[in-house]
Design a protein around this motif. Structure first.
Motif, PDB file in Angstrom:
ATOM      1  N   ILE A   1       5.980 -10.708  -2.069  1.00 57.36           N
ATOM      2  CA  ILE A   1       5.577  -9.223  -1.950  1.00 57.36           C
ATOM      3  C   ILE A   1       6.003  -8.457  -3.139  1.00 57.36           C
ATOM      4  CG2 ILE A   1       5.388  -6.982  -0.581  1.00 57.36           C
ATOM      5  CD1 ILE A   1       6.415  -8.895   1.923  1.00 57.36           C
ATOM      6  N   THR A   2       5.336  -7.974  -3.913  1.00 54.47           N
ATOM      7  CA  THR A   2       5.584  -7.110  -5.027  1.00 54.47           C
ATOM      8  C   THR A   2       6.461  -5.837  -4.547  1.00 54.47           C
ATOM      9  OG1 THR A   2       3.607  -5.796  -5.491  1.00 54.47           O
ATOM     10  CG2 THR A   2       3.764  -7.788  -6.444  1.00 54.47           C
ATOM     11  N   GLY A   3       7.128  -5.187  -5.273  1.00 56.46           N
ATOM     12  CA  GLY A   3       7.625  -3.867  -5.177  1.00 56.46           C
ATOM     13  C   GLY A   3       6.486  -2.926  -5.340  1.00 56.46           C
ATOM     14  N   PRO A   4       6.921  -1.438  -5.254  1.00 57.74           N
ATOM     15  CA  PRO A   4       8.094  -1.158  -4.779  1.00 57.74           C
ATOM     16  C   PRO A   4       8.330  -1.058  -3.214  1.00 57.74           C
ATOM     17  CG  PRO A   4       6.526   0.836  -4.922  1.00 57.74           C
ATOM     18  CD  PRO A   4       5.824  -0.531  -5.413  1.00 57.74           C
ATOM     19  N   GLY A   5       9.491  -0.952  -2.694  1.00 55.05           N
ATOM     20  CA  GLY A   5       9.872  -1.084  -1.201  1.00 55.05           C
ATOM     21  C   GLY A   5       9.941  -2.287  -0.816  1.00 55.05           C
ATOM     22  N   THR A   6      10.406  -2.358   0.482  1.00 54.36           N
ATOM     23  CA  THR A   6      10.278  -3.613   1.184  1.00 54.36           C
ATOM     24  C   THR A   6       9.725  -3.767   2.671  1.00 54.36           C
ATOM     25  OG1 THR A   6      12.637  -3.082   1.973  1.00 54.36           O
ATOM     26  CG2 THR A   6      12.709  -4.346   0.133  1.00 54.36           C
ATOM     27  N   THR A   7       9.133  -2.435   2.974  1.00 55.46           N
ATOM     28  CA  THR A   7       8.512  -2.359   4.377  1.00 55.46           C
ATOM     29  C   THR A   7       7.677  -3.317   4.699  1.00 55.46           C
ATOM     30  OG1 THR A   7       7.176  -0.568   3.318  1.00 55.46           O
ATOM     31  CG2 THR A   7       9.433   0.067   4.316  1.00 55.46           C
ATOM     32  N   LEU A   8       6.618  -4.029   3.916  1.00 58.53           N
ATOM     33  CA  LEU A   8       5.657  -4.750   4.186  1.00 58.53           C
ATOM     34  C   LEU A   8       6.255  -6.142   4.731  1.00 58.53           C
ATOM     35  CD1 LEU A   8       2.679  -4.658   4.460  1.00 58.53           C
ATOM     36  CD2 LEU A   8       2.595  -5.348   2.074  1.00 58.53           C
ATOM     37  N   GLY A   9       7.481  -6.401   4.405  1.00 57.83           N
ATOM     38  CA  GLY A   9       7.980  -7.830   4.828  1.00 57.83           C
ATOM     39  C   GLY A   9       8.069  -8.229   6.303  1.00 57.83           C
ATOM     40  N   GLY A  10       8.230  -7.256   7.082  1.00 57.67           N
ATOM     41  CA  GLY A  10       8.052  -7.411   8.572  1.00 57.67           C
ATOM     42  C   GLY A  10       6.801  -7.708   8.928  1.00 57.67           C
ATOM     43  N   ALA A  11       5.878  -6.931   8.380  1.00 57.08           N
ATOM     44  CA  ALA A  11       4.389  -7.329   8.817  1.00 57.08           C
ATOM     45  C   ALA A  11       3.908  -8.781   8.471  1.00 57.08           C
ATOM     46  CB  ALA A  11       3.471  -6.184   8.344  1.00 57.08           C
ATOM     47  N   VAL A  12       4.370  -9.127   7.388  1.00 60.45           N
ATOM     48  CA  VAL A  12       4.118 -10.288   6.886  1.00 60.45           C
ATOM     49  C   VAL A  12       4.848 -11.572   7.739  1.00 60.45           C
ATOM     50  CG1 VAL A  12       4.132 -12.237   4.960  1.00 60.45           C
ATOM     51  CG2 VAL A  12       3.879  -9.665   4.477  1.00 60.45           C
ATOM     52  N   GLY A  13       5.946 -11.340   7.903  1.00 58.84           N
ATOM     53  CA  GLY A  13       6.947 -12.117   9.072  1.00 58.84           C
ATOM     54  C   GLY A  13       6.189 -12.091  10.160  1.00 58.84           C
ATOM     55  N   GLN A  14       5.684 -11.071  10.686  1.00 59.23           N
ATOM     56  CA  GLN A  14       5.138 -10.948  12.225  1.00 59.23           C
ATOM     57  C   GLN A  14       3.780 -11.590  12.057  1.00 59.23           C
ATOM     58  OE1 GLN A  14       5.045  -6.799  12.628  1.00 59.23           O
ATOM     59  NE2 GLN A  14       7.154  -6.632  13.435  1.00 59.23           N
TER      60      GLN A  14
ATOM     61  N   GLY B 159       0.622  -1.160   0.080  1.00 63.09           N
ATOM     62  CA  GLY B 159      -0.309  -0.100  -0.038  1.00 63.09           C
ATOM     63  C   GLY B 159       0.971   1.232   0.052  1.00 63.09           C
ATOM     64  N   ARG B 160       0.377   2.292   0.580  1.00 65.48           N
ATOM     65  CA  ARG B 160       1.082   3.593   0.576  1.00 65.48           C
ATOM     66  C   ARG B 160       2.126   3.455   1.448  1.00 65.48           C
ATOM     67  NH1 ARG B 160      -2.308   8.054  -0.057  1.00 65.48           N
ATOM     68  NH2 ARG B 160      -0.532   9.252   0.459  1.00 65.48           N
ATOM     69  N   GLY B 161       3.032   4.670   1.102  1.00 66.51           N
ATOM     70  CA  GLY B 161       4.240   4.574   1.859  1.00 66.51           C
ATOM     71  C   GLY B 161       5.339   3.596   1.536  1.00 66.51           C
ATOM     72  N   THR B 162       5.201   3.027   0.333  1.00 66.21           N
ATOM     73  CA  THR B 162       6.337   2.022  -0.225  1.00 66.21           C
ATOM     74  C   THR B 162       7.165   2.705  -1.258  1.00 66.21           C
ATOM     75  OG1 THR B 162       4.602   0.888  -1.403  1.00 66.21           O
ATOM     76  CG2 THR B 162       5.161   0.052   0.536  1.00 66.21           C
ATOM     77  N   TYR B 163       6.750   3.752  -1.869  1.00 64.44           N
ATOM     78  CA  TYR B 163       7.693   4.264  -2.905  1.00 64.44           C
ATOM     79  C   TYR B 163       8.280   5.587  -2.248  1.00 64.44           C
ATOM     80  CZ  TYR B 163       9.010   5.982  -7.657  1.00 64.44           C
ATOM     81  OH  TYR B 163       9.636   6.152  -8.890  1.00 64.44           O
ATOM     82  N   ASN B 164       9.539   5.284  -1.966  1.00 63.45           N
ATOM     83  CA  ASN B 164      10.398   6.401  -1.137  1.00 63.45           C
ATOM     84  C   ASN B 164      11.439   6.916  -2.179  1.00 63.45           C
ATOM     85  OD1 ASN B 164       8.743   6.514   1.213  1.00 63.45           O
ATOM     86  ND2 ASN B 164       9.320   4.482   1.563  1.00 63.45           N
ATOM     87  N   LYS B 165      12.426   7.397  -1.631  1.00 65.40           N
ATOM     88  CA  LYS B 165      13.674   8.010  -2.193  1.00 65.40           C
ATOM     89  C   LYS B 165      14.386   6.795  -3.069  1.00 65.40           C
ATOM     90  CE  LYS B 165      17.745  11.007  -2.256  1.00 65.40           C
ATOM     91  NZ  LYS B 165      18.221  11.963  -0.892  1.00 65.40           N
TER      92      LYS B 165
END
Length: 344
Positions: free
Chosen positions: A291-304, A11-17
Motif C-alpha cells: 500500500i503506497t503512502g500517505p497514511g496507513t489506514t487502508l491496511g485494515g481494509a486490505v487485511g479484512q 484514497g481520500r482521508g489518508t493525508y493527515n497531521k
C-alpha cells in the motif's frame, strides 16, 4: 530473488497531521516530478503541492478539502510507487476510490502529469460542488470475521432509508469489514440514529467528503467528462483492477471504455474495494500487497478483505497479525518499518 507484489493506492482521508511533510521526508530526490505538479497548480492559481506539504501547521478544515487532499495524496502515492526496491515486480495495480486515479498513473494508463490533471480536476470539482456527505460503519466484528447477515441487515436499512421522501442514502464503498455510506444530510442523519454506536466512534462522518460513488455525483462526472479528454488514456503497462474487480490488461484494453468507466461508473456507482483486493489475490497470488503512502489506514481494509477470502488460511485478525509477524504479507509504505521492507 524477485518478489511479486500487487500495488494498492489509497484514497481520500489518508493525508493527515502525521503525514504533513511526507514529500519532503521521503521524496527530496523527486524534484522534477514534483515541479511538474507544482506548475499545474500554479497555472490554475492554486497553492503548490510542495508548499502545502512543507507547511508548519496542519488544519483539518484545509487539508481535508478535495482540492488540497487529492493532489497531496496523488503526489505522495505516485512518488512512493516509483521508490520500490529493484527486486519487487509489480504484477497488478489497484486502488481505493480516488486511489483508482493514482492506480491509472502507477500502471501507466495515464502519464504522471495527466494523472495529476485528472486528480486535481476531480478533487477541485468535488470540493466546489460538495454534494452530500459520507460516513463509515463496520459490519465485521473486532476479530475481522465476515458477518454477511449483519452486512445484509445494514444494507436493507440503507435501502429503507433511501425510500423515504427527501432521503438519499446508498452504499459508496465496500471497504473490507466496513461500509462507507453516502447521501444527503437527511439520509445520513437517519442512519446515524438507527444504528448502535460501535467502538465509541462509529458511525463516523468524514470531513469534507461528498457523496462519492453515488448518483448524486452525476453533475461532477459530467463536468469531468467535459474537461478531461479520452485521448489522455493509454494502454496500461501492468494489469489494472478497477472498483468492480474487473481487470484491464496491457495491450487488450479499450482506452475509450477506460475513460468512460473512470469518469462515469467509477464516480456515480458503488466502489467495491473488497472485491478488487480479492481479485488481485486470486488472479495474481502475489508475495506482497504493498500500500503506497500517505497514511496507513487502508491496511485494515486490505487485511479484512483477505480474511473474508480465507487467503492462505487467514481466518481472523489474530491469524493475519501472526502472519505479519512471521512473514509479512502486507507492507504499508506510510509505516516506517514496513516501508523499509519494500524500498531500496
Amino acid at each position: 530473488m524477485t518478489r511479486t507484489a500487487v500495488l494498492i493506492c489509497p484514497g481520500r482521508g489518508t493525508y493527515n497531521k502525521a503525514e504533513l511533510g511526507y514529500l519532503h521526508r521521503h521524496h527530496a530526490d523527486k524534484g522534477a516530478l514534483l515541479a511538474e505538479f507544482d506548475a499545474q497548480r500554479a497555472a490554475a492559481g492554486q497553492e503548490e503541492v510542495t508548499s502545502l506539504d512543507g507547511a508548519t501547521r496542519f488544519s483539518v478544515s484545509k487539508y481535508s478539502r478535495g482540492d488540497v487532499a487529492s493532489p497531496l495524496i496523488y503526489a505522495s502515492a505516485l512518488a512512493d510507487a516509483r521508490s520500490l526496491a529493484e527486486d519487487i515486480e509489480v504484477v497488478a495495480v489497484t486502488g481505493n476510490s480516488m486511489g483508482w486515479y493514482i492506480a491509472l498513473a502507477a500502471a501507466g494508463a495515464l502519464s504522471a502529469a495527466d494523472g495529476f490533471t485528472v486528480v486535481n480536476t476531480m478533487g477541485t470539482l468535488m470540493q466546489e460542488q460538495l454534494i452530500g456527505g459520507q460516513l463509515v460503519y463496520p459490519f465485521a466484528g473486532a476479530d475481522w470475521r465476515n458477518d454477511p447477515q449483519r452486512k445484509a441487515e445494514l444494507l436493507a436499512l440503507v435501502a429503507e432509508i433511501s425510500g423515504r421522501a427527501g432521503h438519499d442514502l446508498a452504499l459508496s464503498i465496500d471497504l473490507g469489514g466496513m461500509l462507507v455510506l453516502a447521501g444527503n444530510e437527511a439520509g445520513l442523519a437517519a442512519f446515524e440514529v438507527a444504528v448502535p454506536v460501535v467502538a465509541e466512534r462509529f458511525p463516523m462522518r468524514l470531513a469534507n467528503h461528498a457523496a462519492f460513488h453515488t448518483p448524486l455525483q452525476e453533475p461532477v462526472a459530467a463536468e469531468g467528462r467535459r474537461r478531461l479528454a479520452a485521448e489522455m488514456f493509454r494502454q496500461p503497462d501492468v494489469p489494472l483492477i478497477d472498483g468492480r474487480g474487473q481487470i484491464w490488461w496491457p495491450g487488450a484494453s479499450d482506452t475509450a471504455r477506460l475513460w468512460d468507466y473512470t469518469l462515469g461508473h467509477q464516480v456515480v456507482a458503488p466502489y467495491d474495494f473488497t472485491r478488487a483486493v480479492q481479485t488481485a489475490a486470486r488472479e495474481f497470488a502475489p508475495d506482497l500487497f504493498i500500500i503506497t503512502g500517505p497514511g496507513t489506514t487502508l491496511g485494515g481494509a486490505v487485511g479484512q478483505s483477505l480474511v473474508q477470502l480465507g487467503w492462505q488460511g487467514l481466518i481472523d485478525k489474530d491469524a493475519f497479525q501472526a502472519r505479519q509477524t512471521a512473514n509479512p504479507l502486507l507492507a504499508a509504505m506510510g509505516d516506517p518499518a514496513q516501508r523499509a521492507l519494500v524500498t531500496a
